[in-house]
Design a protein around this motif. Structure first.
Motif, mmCIF file in Angstrom:
data_model
loop_
_atom_site.group_PDB
_atom_site.id
_atom_site.type_symbol
_atom_site.label_atom_id
_atom_site.label_comp_id
_atom_site.label_asym_id
_atom_site.label_seq_id
_atom_site.Cartn_x
_atom_site.Cartn_y
_atom_site.Cartn_z
ATOM 1 N N ARG A 69 0.846 -1.204 0.000
ATOM 2 C CA ARG A 69 0.000 0.000 0.000
ATOM 3 C C ARG A 69 0.876 1.247 0.000
ATOM 4 O O ARG A 69 0.846 2.057 0.916
ATOM 5 N N THR A 70 1.641 1.415 -1.048
ATOM 6 C CA THR A 70 2.586 2.530 -1.104
ATOM 7 C C THR A 70 1.881 3.883 -1.146
ATOM 8 O O THR A 70 2.408 4.859 -0.619
ATOM 9 N N ASP A 71 0.692 3.935 -1.744
ATOM 10 C CA ASP A 71 -0.020 5.212 -1.804
ATOM 11 C C ASP A 71 -0.397 5.704 -0.409
ATOM 12 O O ASP A 71 -0.219 6.880 -0.076
ATOM 13 N N ILE A 72 -0.865 4.806 0.434
ATOM 14 C CA ILE A 72 -1.235 5.186 1.798
ATOM 15 C C ILE A 72 0.013 5.508 2.616
ATOM 16 O O ILE A 72 0.018 6.445 3.414
ATOM 17 N N ALA A 73 1.077 4.745 2.405
ATOM 18 C CA ALA A 73 2.317 4.989 3.150
ATOM 19 C C ALA A 73 2.882 6.368 2.821
ATOM 20 O O ALA A 73 3.296 7.107 3.717
ATOM 21 N N LEU A 74 2.890 6.739 1.545
ATOM 22 C CA LEU A 74 3.418 8.055 1.164
ATOM 23 C C LEU A 74 2.512 9.183 1.660
ATOM 24 O O LEU A 74 2.994 10.245 2.057
ATOM 25 N N ALA A 75 1.203 8.952 1.644
ATOM 26 C CA ALA A 75 0.276 9.967 2.154
ATOM 27 C C ALA A 75 0.463 10.157 3.662
ATOM 28 O O ALA A 75 0.444 11.287 4.165
#
Length: 126
Positions: A69-75
């Protein structure tokens, strides 16, 4: 920043430690010699050059923690970073005496540019 990218794959923890240590040296240098304009510029450049690598190393760590879940991690990383900036600004504002607002208002620049810039002070600082 190109140096940080090369170091992140090989030495991720050392890259973060070096970036934070560089910022600490810059802050201590500003504290010790910040009244000298040349020293202030040098230490501000040092601090500024370490700002990007700190963010890059924390992003790299977040991506390793949540590979699915890279999108959530970066957010989450971006949100935490901005919350830290806001918290630092709030603490700085609370720890600054109201007298500083008067000094800014009475500076020669604001007197000479009164039509361009208005410094609004809260009623308690007037």
């Amino acid at each position: 920043m190109s140096i940080t990218g090369a170091l992140l794959d090989r030495f991720p923890q050392a890259a973060l430690t070096a970036a934070v240590a560089t910022q600490a040296v810059g802050m201590l240098g500003l504290y010790a010699a910040g009244t000298d304009p040349v020293a202030a510029v040098v230490f501000l450049l040092l601090m500024g050059s370490a700002l990007g690598p700190v963010f890059m190393t924390t992003q790299n760590a977040m991506l390793h923690c949540a590979p699915g879940r890279t999108d959530i991690a970066l957010a989450a990383n971006s949100g935490a970073y901005n919350a830290g900036i806001a918290a630092g600004a709030a603490l700085g504002a609370m720890s600054t005496p109201p007298m500083l607002g008067r000094q800014v208002k009475s500076s020669s620049w604001s007197r000479n540019h009164d039509s361009d810039v208005k410094v609004v002070l809260p009623p308690s600082a007037r």
